[in-house]
Design a protein around this motif. Structure first.
Motif, mmCIF file in Angstrom:
data_model
loop_
_atom_site.group_PDB
_atom_site.id
_atom_site.type_symbol
_atom_site.label_atom_id
_atom_site.label_comp_id
_atom_site.label_asym_id
_atom_site.label_seq_id
_atom_site.Cartn_x
_atom_site.Cartn_y
_atom_site.Cartn_z
ATOM 1 N N TYR A 1 -21.538 70.373 116.640
ATOM 2 C CA TYR A 1 -20.885 71.186 115.612
ATOM 3 C C TYR A 1 -19.455 71.511 116.016
ATOM 4 O O TYR A 1 -18.528 71.361 115.219
ATOM 5 N N CYS B 1 -33.023 70.339 106.600
ATOM 6 C CA CYS B 1 -33.738 69.080 106.817
ATOM 7 C C CYS B 1 -35.210 69.329 107.141
ATOM 8 O O CYS B 1 -36.107 68.689 106.567
ATOM 9 N N GLY C 1 -23.051 76.959 110.038
ATOM 10 C CA GLY C 1 -22.892 75.743 109.252
ATOM 11 C C GLY C 1 -21.528 75.706 108.612
ATOM 12 O O GLY C 1 -20.525 76.051 109.236
ATOM 13 N N ALA D 1 -25.776 73.057 102.907
ATOM 14 C CA ALA D 1 -26.547 72.042 103.627
ATOM 15 C C ALA D 1 -27.493 71.315 102.678
ATOM 16 O O ALA D 1 -27.663 70.091 102.764
ATOM 17 N N HIS E 1 -28.651 75.509 113.313
ATOM 18 C CA HIS E 1 -27.724 74.791 112.431
ATOM 19 C C HIS E 1 -28.322 74.735 111.026
ATOM 20 O O HIS E 1 -29.480 74.353 110.846
ATOM 21 N N VAL F 1 -25.763 68.593 100.716
ATOM 22 C CA VAL F 1 -25.585 67.344 101.457
ATOM 23 C C VAL F 1 -26.866 66.517 101.447
ATOM 24 O O VAL F 1 -26.839 65.300 101.217
ATOM 25 N N LEU F 2 -28.002 67.155 101.670
ATOM 26 C CA LEU F 2 -29.266 66.420 101.783
ATOM 27 C C LEU F 2 -29.823 65.957 100.446
ATOM 28 O O LEU F 2 -30.307 64.829 100.325
ATOM 29 N N ASN G 1 -27.802 72.676 108.607
ATOM 30 C CA ASN G 1 -28.221 71.330 108.213
ATOM 31 C C ASN G 1 -29.605 70.988 108.771
ATOM 32 O O ASN G 1 -30.439 70.381 108.091
#
Length: 318
Positions: A311, A196, A159, A15, A190, A18-19, A192
């Motif tokens: 999801y 975040c 995830g 995750a 989650h 991705v961020l 992600n």
């Protein structure tokens, strides 16, 4: 700014991939288990020295709850000794340290949502090792005026990787009946969303470190559910997404945890209150108009159902 992410191949580590890739001015070093054995203090020290990181994210953990009962040394090495080394490095180099802990530090006997300062009483080796890691981090920072840390307790993470939801979906294609525990409560989280929220706490929109009160925070979405309730939601969501399953929601049988004995005891109540984290994020956003990511604003503590539905829908679309 240099960033170091341990546990890069795990659900939370992915995750962060991705961020953080959206930020061109960050130099991120991702480290997997094969690249750094967290049971080896010298290997950890080498990676920390190499990274020269100002933000250290420990998304790695020994999470085999039942195996931990017999692999005690490994559990404590990864969950307690390794984070202590990372924390000490952060205090020596004025760095920010993000570490992730678990609902398993509680015994589950409380009838209400757990708060950060509630008494910890882990039931098994996994929970005890994670609690030992929390204490070691706190002690490391108590002895220094440099650096800051956040220990983010979370629960039922899912995830990009193996997890309860994917297991239920796989079994639903193979079986017509299923028994799932219905007397253990928690909050699905989650990965992600967790990543975040974590970055919302410590980074601004220019990828610079934000100061925050060091300590333990509970980080889960809103709501609560049992494993049985989550399984039913997963099947409903899969059917809505057009999946063809052998298993129907009404064919899932709720059972007690005592009907499905495991080597390690689990807390019956894993619900954790998040007001402390909400308050800190709200204060930060009032003082800083350049929030890290608008999707992580303080209003974004959505009910877990919305994220599970999306999801499952995304998995069905693959």
């Amino acid at each position: 700014m240099n960033v170091l992410v341990f546990g890069a191949a795990g659900q939370l580590g992915k995750a962060f991939h991705v961020l953080l890739r959206e930020h061109k001015n960050l130099n991120v070093l991702y480290v997997t288990r094969t690249e750094c054995d967290l049971g080896d203090p010298e290997a950890i020290a080498r990676v920390l020295k190499q990274s020269q990181a100002k933000l250290i994210i420990n998304a790695a953990a020994y999470t085999a709850v039942d195996k931990a009962e017999t692999e005690t040394e490994s559990a404590y090495a990864v969950n307690a000794s390794a984070p202590e080394l990372m924390a000490k490095y952060a205090t020596q180099h004025d760095a920010t340290f993000l570490h992730y802990s678990t609902d398993y530090v509680f015994d589950g006997s409380k009838s209400d949502f757990y708060l950060e300062d509630d008494v910890c009483n882990p039931l098994g080796v996994y929970g005890k090792s994670k609690r030992a890691g929390e204490v070691a981090i706190q002690k490391a920072f108590e002895k220094s005026k440099l650096g800051q840390y956040a220990i983010l307790r979370t629960s039922w993470v899912y995830g990009d990787g193996g997890n309860f939801i994917r297991t239920i979906l796989r079994l639903a294609k193979e079986r017509k009946e299923l028994k799932v525990i219905n007397d253990q409560y928690g909050v699905p989280t989650h990965a992600n969303w967790l990543a975040c929220i974590s970055l919302e706490l410590c980074l601004d929109s220019d990828s610079q470190i934000k100061t925050f009160p060091s300590g333990i925070y509970h980080a889960v979405p809103s709501g609560e559910i049992t494993w049985y309730g989550l399984a039913c939601q997963v099947i409903d969501s899969a059917i809505e997404a057009g999946e063809t399953l052998k298993l129907k929601p009404e064919a899932i049988q709720p059972i007690l945890a005592t009907d499905y004995p495991l080597p390690a005891s689990r807390p019956q109540n894993s619900r954790m209150g998040t007001q402390k984290l909400r308050t800190v994020l709200a204060a930060k956003n009032l003082n800083d108009s350049s929030s890290y990511n608008e999707t992580a604003q303080i209003s974004a503590f959505p009910d877990w159902r919305k994220m599970v539905q999306k999801y499952v829908k995304d998995l069905s679309a693959k």
